[in-house]
Design an enzyme around this catalytic site. Sequence first.
Site, PDB file in Angstrom:
ATOM      1  N   GLU A   7       0.869  -1.180   0.000  1.00 37.11           N
ATOM      2  CA  GLU A   7       0.000   0.000   0.000  1.00 37.11           C
ATOM      3  C   GLU A   7       0.897   1.219   0.000  1.00 37.11           C
ATOM      4  OE1 GLU A   7      -1.815   3.416   1.281  1.00 37.11           O
ATOM      5  OE2 GLU A   7      -1.057   2.289   2.989  1.00 37.11           O
ATOM      6  N   GLN A   8       0.905   1.938  -1.130  1.00 30.59           N
ATOM      7  CA  GLN A   8       1.830   3.056  -1.299  1.00 30.59           C
ATOM      8  C   GLN A   8       1.103   4.389  -1.254  1.00 30.59           C
ATOM      9  OE1 GLN A   8       4.063   3.711  -5.133  1.00 30.59           O
ATOM     10  NE2 GLN A   8       5.794   3.464  -3.746  1.00 30.59           N
ATOM     11  N   THR A  13       5.347   3.798   2.213  1.00 27.03           N
ATOM     12  CA  THR A  13       4.855   2.601   1.535  1.00 27.03           C
ATOM     13  C   THR A  13       4.855   1.454   2.533  1.00 27.03           C
ATOM     14  OG1 THR A  13       5.785   3.351  -0.571  1.00 27.03           O
ATOM     15  CG2 THR A  13       5.175   1.022  -0.417  1.00 27.03           C
ATOM     16  N   GLY A 108      -9.324   7.832  -5.916  1.00 30.98           N
ATOM     17  CA  GLY A 108      -7.995   7.297  -5.631  1.00 30.98           C
ATOM     18  C   GLY A 108      -8.055   5.869  -5.123  1.00 30.98           C
ATOM     19  N   ASP A 110      -6.379   4.406  -2.836  1.00 30.68           N
ATOM     20  CA  ASP A 110      -6.376   4.305  -1.371  1.00 30.68           C
ATOM     21  C   ASP A 110      -7.770   4.528  -0.795  1.00 30.68           C
ATOM     22  OD1 ASP A 110      -6.209   6.946  -2.327  1.00 30.68           O
ATOM     23  OD2 ASP A 110      -5.192   7.682  -0.525  1.00 30.68           O
ATOM     24  N   ASP A 130      -9.184   9.686   6.607  1.00 35.84           N
ATOM     25  CA  ASP A 130      -7.853   9.100   6.469  1.00 35.84           C
ATOM     26  C   ASP A 130      -6.822  10.221   6.531  1.00 35.84           C
ATOM     27  OD1 ASP A 130      -5.536   7.746   5.845  1.00 35.84           O
ATOM     28  OD2 ASP A 130      -6.364   6.683   4.136  1.00 35.84           O
ATOM     29  N   THR A 133      -0.657  12.214   3.974  1.00 33.98           N
ATOM     30  CA  THR A 133      -0.121  13.410   3.317  1.00 33.98           C
ATOM     31  C   THR A 133      -1.258  14.381   3.049  1.00 33.98           C
ATOM     32  OG1 THR A 133       1.532  11.996   2.266  1.00 33.98           O
ATOM     33  CG2 THR A 133       1.269  14.220   1.383  1.00 33.98           C
TER      34      THR A 133
END
Length: 256
Positions: A7-8, A13, A108, A110, A130, A133
Amino acid sequence: MMLLAIEQGNTNTLFAIHDGETWIAQWRAATEASRTADEYAVWLSQLLHMHRLGFDDLKGCIVSSVVPQSIFNLRNLSRRYMNVEPLIVGENADLGIEIRIPKPSEAGADRLVNAIGAHLTYPGDLLLIDSGTATTFDVVAADGAFEGGLIAPGINLSLTALHEAAAKLPRIAIQKPDRVIGKDTVGAMQSGVFWGYIALIEGLVDRIRAEWGRPLTVIGTGGVASLFEGATTRIDRFDPDLTIRGLLEIWRRNSH
């Protein structure tokens, strides 16, 4: 069968190993888009060795990445060192959920993986926060469909921007201040960023709930979500495993 789940995010990562019954290992590396498959392999082989494992033990690989230029190297890692074709979220993986936005390709990877991981665990309509970043707020309907959401700058991004744009403001660590009114520069910055983020979360949760019009269970996840635990009543649950749970479910949906 052992699965390597990758999971990046934009900052870190995660590499996690599932043995068919449980997650037996998890490691994090700084995300670097230029890191080659061979560089990943050298790093990963050492960590596998510490668990008495090797690449030959890994029979499957699933990748979720928000860094498109890295996918080539992660795909090569799986092909070259594990001899398996990886499942890539957003490319060759059937997610098995409805994406109720006009352009589903804009959701996205994620965010979709989180939606699947959350729907597996929690009933009813959900709001997922979440904190990475970026800080994302996503609504997942009771039937598991992704309904959309919003994206705000992450708390670390705000700290970095303050330090880099204002000559006299130092780089500081995030922590929960004891008081809202700061008595020095560092205290004022910590309070502004931390309590400012709490206000951001509370304000957006209230607006999303009002617009949605039905009860929502709010789930917090991501790298810095634990910082907010105990600081706000708007987040009902903190769950750090949404993403890897979602990746495992996607793998299972695609492996029969």
